[in-house]
Design an enzyme around this catalytic site. Structure first.
Site, mmCIF file in Angstrom:
data_model
loop_
_atom_site.group_PDB
_atom_site.id
_atom_site.type_symbol
_atom_site.label_atom_id
_atom_site.label_comp_id
_atom_site.label_asym_id
_atom_site.label_seq_id
_atom_site.Cartn_x
_atom_site.Cartn_y
_atom_site.Cartn_z
ATOM 1 N N ARG A 25 14.746 35.585 5.594
ATOM 2 C CA ARG A 25 14.049 36.875 5.575
ATOM 3 C C ARG A 25 14.419 37.711 6.811
ATOM 4 N NH1 ARG A 25 8.018 34.644 5.003
ATOM 5 N NH2 ARG A 25 9.047 32.834 5.910
ATOM 6 N N LYS A 84 9.397 34.704 11.460
ATOM 7 C CA LYS A 84 8.789 33.409 11.808
ATOM 8 C C LYS A 84 8.576 33.266 13.303
ATOM 9 C CE LYS A 84 7.514 30.608 9.556
ATOM 10 N NZ LYS A 84 6.123 30.537 9.008
ATOM 11 N N HIS A 105 1.132 31.428 13.973
ATOM 12 C CA HIS A 105 0.458 30.183 13.550
ATOM 13 C C HIS A 105 0.251 29.238 14.734
ATOM 14 C CE1 HIS A 105 0.748 31.379 9.364
ATOM 15 N NE2 HIS A 105 2.035 31.592 9.504
ATOM 16 N N GLU A 127 -0.585 36.955 11.043
ATOM 17 C CA GLU A 127 -1.541 36.264 10.167
ATOM 18 C C GLU A 127 -3.002 36.417 10.580
ATOM 19 O OE1 GLU A 127 0.588 34.734 12.186
ATOM 20 O OE2 GLU A 127 -0.457 33.183 13.317
ATOM 21 N N ASP A 277 1.215 25.393 7.620
ATOM 22 C CA ASP A 277 1.534 26.263 8.767
ATOM 23 C C ASP A 277 0.363 26.371 9.741
ATOM 24 O OD1 ASP A 277 -0.032 27.850 7.140
ATOM 25 O OD2 ASP A 277 1.433 29.471 6.925
HETATM 26 N N1 LIG Z 1 3.742 27.348 3.818
HETATM 27 C C1 LIG Z 1 4.068 28.618 3.663
HETATM 28 O O1 LIG Z 1 5.227 28.987 3.591
HETATM 29 C C2 LIG Z 1 2.981 29.638 3.578
HETATM 30 C C3 LIG Z 1 3.253 30.961 3.185
HETATM 31 C C4 LIG Z 1 2.193 31.867 3.110
HETATM 32 C C5 LIG Z 1 0.903 31.461 3.422
HETATM 33 N N2 LIG Z 1 0.698 30.174 3.805
HETATM 34 C C6 LIG Z 1 -0.610 29.667 4.183
HETATM 35 O O2 LIG Z 1 -1.448 29.462 3.065
HETATM 36 C C7 LIG Z 1 -2.782 29.368 3.559
HETATM 37 C C8 LIG Z 1 -3.721 30.221 2.708
HETATM 38 O O3 LIG Z 1 -3.466 31.599 2.961
HETATM 39 P P1 LIG Z 1 -4.250 32.743 2.156
HETATM 40 O O4 LIG Z 1 -3.619 34.024 2.536
HETATM 41 O O5 LIG Z 1 -4.363 32.379 0.734
HETATM 42 O O6 LIG Z 1 -5.671 32.672 2.838
HETATM 43 P P2 LIG Z 1 -7.018 33.336 2.281
HETATM 44 O O7 LIG Z 1 -7.850 33.648 3.475
HETATM 45 O O8 LIG Z 1 -6.720 34.416 1.314
HETATM 46 O O9 LIG Z 1 -7.694 32.134 1.465
HETATM 47 C C9 LIG Z 1 -8.135 30.968 2.075
HETATM 48 C C10 LIG Z 1 -9.223 30.375 1.221
HETATM 49 O O10 LIG Z 1 -9.572 29.085 1.780
HETATM 50 C C11 LIG Z 1 -10.957 28.942 1.604
HETATM 51 N N3 LIG Z 1 -11.441 27.861 2.448
HETATM 52 C C12 LIG Z 1 -11.757 27.880 3.772
HETATM 53 N N4 LIG Z 1 -12.206 26.673 4.155
HETATM 54 C C13 LIG Z 1 -12.168 25.865 3.059
HETATM 55 C C14 LIG Z 1 -12.517 24.511 2.816
HETATM 56 N N5 LIG Z 1 -13.008 23.739 3.786
HETATM 57 N N6 LIG Z 1 -12.361 24.029 1.560
HETATM 58 C C15 LIG Z 1 -11.878 24.803 0.568
HETATM 59 N N7 LIG Z 1 -11.548 26.097 0.738
HETATM 60 C C16 LIG Z 1 -11.689 26.619 1.966
HETATM 61 C C17 LIG Z 1 -11.509 30.326 1.934
HETATM 62 O O11 LIG Z 1 -12.845 30.481 1.479
HETATM 63 C C18 LIG Z 1 -10.517 31.199 1.196
HETATM 64 O O12 LIG Z 1 -10.905 31.445 -0.135
HETATM 65 C C19 LIG Z 1 -2.703 29.802 5.032
HETATM 66 O O13 LIG Z 1 -2.655 28.673 5.885
HETATM 67 C C20 LIG Z 1 -1.417 30.553 5.079
HETATM 68 O O14 LIG Z 1 -0.887 30.642 6.392
HETATM 69 C C21 LIG Z 1 1.714 29.273 3.896
#
Ligand SMILES: NC(=O)c1ccc[n+]([C@@H]2O[C@H](COP(=O)([O-])OP(=O)(O)OC[C@H]3O[C@@H](n4cnc5c(N)ncnc54)[C@H](O)[C@@H]3O)[C@@H](O)[C@H]2O)c1
Length: 377
Positions: A25, A84, A105, A127, A277
């Protein structure tokens, strides 16, 4: 910094090429560069930075960027915007007076956190920036990672990937795969929709009852489960695929699925933990790379790549740049006016501020590193 004929102060913005494993990216597309240049800023783009996403040096030059071959020259800008978190080889570019705007992160990056704090840099994280809709700079990548999780999760279940050989949609007379999605935010919702689109039976887990209610009504999932560890454990045992997407912004991800629960899953079932992450919401998850995305633990395939959208650089760069550009321009104004990192800074940026004046200034991040000057943040 320089003032144009109209008296506006422009700053220098640097866009380095990404250095993380197979990350293709780029933070700004040529059209975003054009916007910044139009507003009087000088934009330095590292040669070939956009190539992996399909944006040529010629397009950047046409948009008004200066192409520079040397990353050190890009990092010498007033503000560096990248995708990143900086990799260890990039820490040498940190210096007082530099403003960094990127995914950081930090909760899962102690070495980077220490390097940022000790360097005197100002670091803003995509983020943790918030607005009335939520997390506008995380959402586009979560959308893409969520959609991708359904695809890679389905692929992990194939026998050729070492999975159980279960097809997501099942077949006539054979029930579909069972998928458990932990966290029904942006990433979890897109993952759930993708898995349902492939015909799987999807259960969504969240701590937020209202969110569960809405998804129960709109049909994103087949079933909902409040996030209580023992109850979640029953679903984990039955699941062919667990997708982790729980987030508490800035903090280490909550561990929702324990190692003991993973050990109850059938051999050849799979975990895709997007929350890796932020440290992962499945206890057995540890970060993997696009080069080596999976490992086996308790007979369960784990896919825990920290930059999933890096596989779709064209779509992801366009989506990210569109979200980042307006915030970058606000940040550039604050840097130009000398307000960045101070109490007078534009309130729209405050949530993104993670490190300033040699300490952590984001409350949730500070709680993870109480020894790094953040306890009173
Ligand atoms: N690995 C990757 O390449 C990549 C890419 C993009 C996003 N992500 C990650 O994905 C994750 C989610 O991001 P998002 O934008 O969907 O976040 P978001 O804030 O939209 O959603 C997170 C959800 O988790 C819920 N939550 C919080 N604590 C919880 C628990 N104990 N049990 C169950 N649910 C719980 C919240 O209520 C919320 O609905 C983040 O860590 C983000 O950084 C990773």
């Amino acid at each position: 910094m320089s003032a144009d004929a109209a008296g506006r102060t422009g700053i220098t913005v640097g866009v380095p090429a990404e250095t993380k494993d197979r990350e293709r990216r780029v933070a700004l597309t040529p059209s975003a560069v054009h916007m910044a240049v139009d507003l009087g800023h000088r934009v330095l783009v590292q040669a070939d930075a956009g190539e992996g996403a399909g944006f040529s040096d010629e397009e950047y030059a046409k948009a008004g960027a200066s192409l520079v071959p040397d990353p050190a020259e890009v990092w010498a800008a007033d503000v560096v915007v990248k995708v990143k978190e900086p990799q260890p080889a990039e820490y040498e570019h940190f210096r007082p007076g530099l403003t960094l705007f990127a995914y950081l992160h930090l909760a899962a990056e102690p070495a980077l956190t220490k390097a940022l704090v000790s360097s005197g840099i100002r670091a803003y994280a995509f983020e943790t920036l918030t607005d009335r809709h939520g997390l506008p700079l995380l959402a586009p990548m979560s959308e893409i990672a969520g959609r991708a999780a359904a695809i890679v999760g389905a692929a992990q279940l194939s026998a050729s990937s070492g999975g159980s050989g279960t097809l997501m949609g099942g077949a006539a007379g054979v029930p579909p795969a069972k998928v458990l999605v932990i966290g029904l935010g942006v990433a979890g919702t897109m993952a759930a929709r993708g898995c349902r689109g492939l015909g799987a039976h999807v259960t969504g887990v969240d701590v937020d009852l209202q969110r569960l209610y809405e998804h129960h009504l709109d049909g994103t999932v087949d079933a909902t489960q409040i996030s209580e560890q023992a109850l979640v454990g029953e679903h984990v045992r039955e699941a062919d695929l667990v997708i982790g997407a729980a987030l508490v912004p800035g903090a280490r991800a909550p561990v929702v699925v324990t190692e003991e629960q993973v050990a109850t899953m059938r051999p050849g079932s799979a975990v895709v933990d997007l929350a890796i992450d932020q440290g992962g919401c499945v206890e057995t998850a540890r970060p993997t790379t696009l080069s080596e995305p999976t490992y086996l633990e308790h007979g369960v395939v784990h896919y825990c790549v920290t930059n999933v959208p890096g596989q779709f650089p064209r779509t992801a760069s366009a989506a990210l740049s569109a979200a980042v550009a307006p915030k970058l321009l606000t940040l550039a104004d604050e840097v130009a006016a000398g307000r960045a990192g101070t109490d007078e800074e534009d309130a729209r940026l405050v949530g993104a501020r993670n490190v300033a004046d040699g300490r952590i200034v984001h409350e949730a991040v500070a709680e993870v590193f109480p020894d790094l000057g953040g306890a009173d943040a």
